[in-house]
Design a protein around this motif. Structure first.
Motif, PDB file in Angstrom:
ATOM      1  N   VAL A 164       0.834  -1.197   0.000  1.00 15.52           N
ATOM      2  CA  VAL A 164       0.000   0.000   0.000  1.00 15.52           C
ATOM      3  C   VAL A 164       0.869   1.248   0.000  1.00 15.52           C
ATOM      4  O   VAL A 164       0.516   2.257   0.591  1.00 15.52           O
ATOM      5  CB  VAL A 164      -0.970   0.004   1.192  1.00 15.52           C
ATOM      6  N   LEU A 219      -0.683   4.590  -1.015  1.00 14.80           N
ATOM      7  CA  LEU A 219      -1.597   5.101   0.019  1.00 14.80           C
ATOM      8  C   LEU A 219      -0.801   5.701   1.167  1.00 14.80           C
ATOM      9  O   LEU A 219      -1.186   6.731   1.723  1.00 14.80           O
ATOM     10  CB  LEU A 219      -2.489   3.967   0.509  1.00 14.80           C
ATOM     11  N   LEU A 220       0.325   5.060   1.507  1.00 13.95           N
ATOM     12  CA  LEU A 220       1.140   5.563   2.609  1.00 13.95           C
ATOM     13  C   LEU A 220       1.611   6.976   2.330  1.00 13.95           C
ATOM     14  O   LEU A 220       1.555   7.844   3.202  1.00 13.95           O
ATOM     15  CB  LEU A 220       2.344   4.642   2.815  1.00 13.95           C
ATOM     16  N   PHE A 243       0.200   9.247   0.487  1.00 12.62           N
ATOM     17  CA  PHE A 243      -0.869  10.245   0.599  1.00 12.62           C
ATOM     18  C   PHE A 243      -1.366  10.382   2.027  1.00 12.62           C
ATOM     19  O   PHE A 243      -1.752  11.477   2.431  1.00 12.62           O
ATOM     20  CB  PHE A 243      -1.994   9.921  -0.371  1.00 12.62           C
ATOM     21  N   ALA A 244      -1.343   9.288   2.786  1.00 10.84           N
ATOM     22  CA  ALA A 244      -1.757   9.368   4.191  1.00 10.84           C
ATOM     23  C   ALA A 244      -0.812  10.282   4.962  1.00 10.84           C
ATOM     24  O   ALA A 244      -1.241  11.153   5.714  1.00 10.84           O
ATOM     25  CB  ALA A 244      -1.783   7.980   4.812  1.00 10.84           C
ATOM     26  N   LEU A 245       0.502  10.102   4.722  1.00 17.15           N
ATOM     27  CA  LEU A 245       1.454  10.940   5.449  1.00 17.15           C
ATOM     28  C   LEU A 245       1.475  12.349   4.896  1.00 17.15           C
ATOM     29  O   LEU A 245       1.675  13.315   5.632  1.00 17.15           O
ATOM     30  CB  LEU A 245       2.848  10.315   5.379  1.00 17.15           C
ATOM     31  N   SER A 264      -0.921  14.081   4.031  1.00 16.56           N
ATOM     32  CA  SER A 264      -2.015  14.909   4.540  1.00 16.56           C
ATOM     33  C   SER A 264      -1.639  15.576   5.859  1.00 16.56           C
ATOM     34  O   SER A 264      -2.322  16.492   6.303  1.00 16.56           O
ATOM     35  CB  SER A 264      -3.259  14.062   4.718  1.00 16.56           C
ATOM     36  N   ILE A 265      -0.538  15.117   6.488  1.00 13.49           N
ATOM     37  CA  ILE A 265      -0.134  15.718   7.760  1.00 13.49           C
ATOM     38  C   ILE A 265       0.505  17.091   7.542  1.00 13.49           C
ATOM     39  O   ILE A 265       0.439  17.955   8.407  1.00 13.49           O
ATOM     40  CB  ILE A 265       0.808  14.753   8.509  1.00 13.49           C
ATOM     41  N   LEU A 312      -3.400   3.110   7.413  1.00 12.53           N
ATOM     42  CA  LEU A 312      -3.141   4.291   6.588  1.00 12.53           C
ATOM     43  C   LEU A 312      -4.404   5.096   6.382  1.00 12.53           C
ATOM     44  O   LEU A 312      -4.370   6.324   6.334  1.00 12.53           O
ATOM     45  CB  LEU A 312      -2.538   3.860   5.256  1.00 12.53           C
ATOM     46  N   MET A 313      -5.551   4.406   6.276  1.00 11.91           N
ATOM     47  CA  MET A 313      -6.810   5.128   6.140  1.00 11.91           C
ATOM     48  C   MET A 313      -7.108   5.940   7.392  1.00 11.91           C
ATOM     49  O   MET A 313      -7.632   7.046   7.324  1.00 11.91           O
ATOM     50  CB  MET A 313      -7.957   4.154   5.872  1.00 11.91           C
ATOM     51  N   LEU A 364      -4.880   7.302   9.298  1.00 13.38           N
ATOM     52  CA  LEU A 364      -4.060   8.511   9.189  1.00 13.38           C
ATOM     53  C   LEU A 364      -4.677   9.494   8.215  1.00 13.38           C
ATOM     54  O   LEU A 364      -4.820  10.682   8.499  1.00 13.38           O
ATOM     55  CB  LEU A 364      -2.654   8.151   8.715  1.00 13.38           C
ATOM     56  N   LEU A 365      -5.038   8.976   7.033  1.00 14.51           N
ATOM     57  CA  LEU A 365      -5.522   9.852   5.955  1.00 14.51           C
ATOM     58  C   LEU A 365      -6.793  10.558   6.373  1.00 14.51           C
ATOM     59  O   LEU A 365      -6.960  11.757   6.164  1.00 14.51           O
ATOM     60  CB  LEU A 365      -5.755   9.018   4.696  1.00 14.51           C
TER      61      LEU A 365
END
Lengths: 332, 177
Positions: free
Chosen positions: A112, A115-116, A118-120, A122-123, B63-64, B66-67
């Motif tokens: 993933v 996804l990782l 984009f997840a990070l 967003s911080i 991850l979701m 976090l997002l």
């Protein structure tokens, strides 16, 4: 001893050190590239004094920043004020762990990975916003408010483009995405017009959104010097500002790496022979140069123009490419 | 893989770290006087929770978390605070009602926690013979559109209602000052 050195934790530690060194060096020398580039675009030589062609300038800058006092002004929310720069830097460093620099050169090859990132990513918004808010400064708060609306607006087309790419490639594993683009350069995702005739447009949208998300000119609303002094970074001095500055370049590095992996074939060679780290770096630095190029050739947009571009042009077009590529996938 | 000395210990330390992050974040969220710090506590708590999800072999969910929670919910809340909250917190508050409601909330929380703990202890959890799904994107997508399609659609309806509500408020706010 040799057996110990070849274990997973040691490998991860080596990657950790490597990535931090890579980001540090790049952040320092991309500033030099930026200043040299700015100079050349404006028909002046840029830094020349420190070292040959100003090559030692980043070191001089670093020493200057480090020797300054780290001031936490009266009335700021001290804890958040100190945490904000770190919060900006850490996600970029962490995201680089999943970027495949070469065929077997990725710190963590997880399924993933996309996804990782984009997840990070967003911080980052949170970091600038906390920095701006805790500064208790009107300019900083205005800048923070702008950053939020800008990032929210540009996250949507980015994610739509990325969803299109996930649909086409069928995976979120970055190394797998690169492997699918094997062969000569017309196998790269940006040129695969038979999958989706709008592929180059998709790449362009991704690149524009990347510029906006890293707060680079012409979208540098967070740090619009002529309007907001230094935006969210107004109250920061010394390495507090330095870390924000480095984080900006780390994020550019990350964005260009991601664009390379998603669209330009990552470590694949354009002639189908000798794939490797070198090609990845060439493509990535070309994109980094393009980012500098754009910054010094386009004037800053107005804020309304920025939001209009996202909501009225980029989002509809990226939605259209999403629908088009799914229709083509279904039909063929 | 396990050739590295004390690798189990390192994993346990990482687990405890995730757990501690979550508890610490929750304590900050509840205990802070400044609203913005409470939101930061919520964000820290979400990061710790993501760590726990990772330990449960669900990197996608982690991850979701976090997002969505750090990247979307907390950012939205901070944005709302920036628009609304006065800079200084008010210290003039009556102690009596605060203590009463705080005590009630504490009692309710303890009761809920204890009953959940009791439920978890007394239920005979069956371990499936093999992992049901591999947690991949494809498996999640298939289950969202087959087994859990009802929940999926209901969530999208809830989001639609929220967007319509926001639009309605924004519209009346513009026409009637």
């Amino acid at each position: 001893m040799l057996k110990l050195l070849s274990t997973e934790p040691v490998r991860l530690l080596a990657f950790l050190v490597g990535i931090m060194a890579f980001v540090g060096l790049n952040a320092a020398y991309l500033v030099w590239v930026e200043r040299k580039g700015a100079g050349r675009f404006q028909r002046r030589p840029g830094p020349t004094e420190v070292g040959y062609a100003g090559l030692l300038q980043p070191i001089a800058d670093a020493i200057k920043l480090l020797s300054k006092q780290l001031i936490v002004p009266q009335g700021v929310d001290a804890a958040l004020f100190r945490v904000a720069p770190l919060l900006m830097m850490a996600p970029a460093l962490m995201s680089l762990a999943v970027i495949p620099f070469g065929p077997s050169l990725a710190a963590r090859n997880i399924n993933v990975g996309l996804l990782l990132i984009f997840a990070l990513g967003s911080i980052n918004v949170m970091a600038i916003m906390l920095g701006g808010w805790s500064s208790r400064n009107k300019y900083a708060i205005m800048s923070a408010a702008r950053v939020v609306s800008q990032n929210v607006a540009y996250e949507i087309p980015t994610l739509l483009v990325v969803i299109t790419m996930i649909m086409i490639t069928g995976t979120m594993n970055l190394n797998e995405i690169v492997r699918q683009q094997a062969g000569a350069f017309w196998h790269w995702n940006v040129f695969r017009v038979w999958v989706n005739p709008l592929m180059p447009v998709t790449f362009l949208i991704f690149f524009i959104c990347m510029l906006a998300e890293t707060n680079r000119a012409p979208f540098d609303m967070a740090e619009a010097e002529s309007e907001l002094v230094a935006g969210a970074y107004t109250e920061y001095s010394s390495m507090g500002f330095g870390v924000f500055f480095m984080a900006e370049y780390a994020n550019i590095l990350l964005g260009c790496s991601l664009a390379t992996v998603l669209f330009l074939g990552g470590w694949q060679s354009p002639f189908g022979i000798l794939p490797g780290v070198l090609w990845f770096l060439i493509k990535m630095y070309f994109l980094v140069f393009a980012v500098v190029w754009v910054r010094w050739t386009f004037p800053r947009t107005q804020f309304y123009g920025l939001l209009n571009l996202s909501w009225k042009l980029l989002i509809p077009v990226s939605l259209f490419t999403l629908i088009l590529s799914s229709a083509i996938m279904k039909l063929y | 893989m396990n050739a590295f000395p004390a690798s189990n210990l390192i994993v346990s330390v990482a687990f405890v770290f995730a757990l501690a992050t979550m508890v610490l974040g929750a304590l900050i969220a509840v205990g802070s006087r400044l609203l913005i710090r409470s939101v930061c506590g919520l964000a820290i708590c979400s990061v710790g929770l993501a760590g726990l999800y990772y330990f449960l072999h669900s990197p996608f969910l982690a991850l979701m978390e976090l997002l969505i929670y750090v990247g979307a919910v907390c950012v939205t809340v901070v944005f709302a605070i920036m628009l609304a909250e006065p800079t200084e917190p008010k210290n003039e508050e009556k102690r009596g009602p605060t203590l009463f409601w705080g005590g009630t909330a504490l009692a309710a929380a303890v009761a809920i926690f204890w009953s959940l703990w009791w439920l978890g202890k007394s239920t005979g959890w069956k371990t499936p013979a093999s992992r049901l799904t591999d947690g991949s994107v494809k498996a999640i997508g298939v289950s969202l559109l087959t087994t859990y399609s009802m929940a999926f659609e209901l969530i999208s309806v809830a989001l639609l209602v929220a967007i319509l509500g926001a639009l309605a408020i924004a519209r009346t706010g513009r026409t009637k000052p």
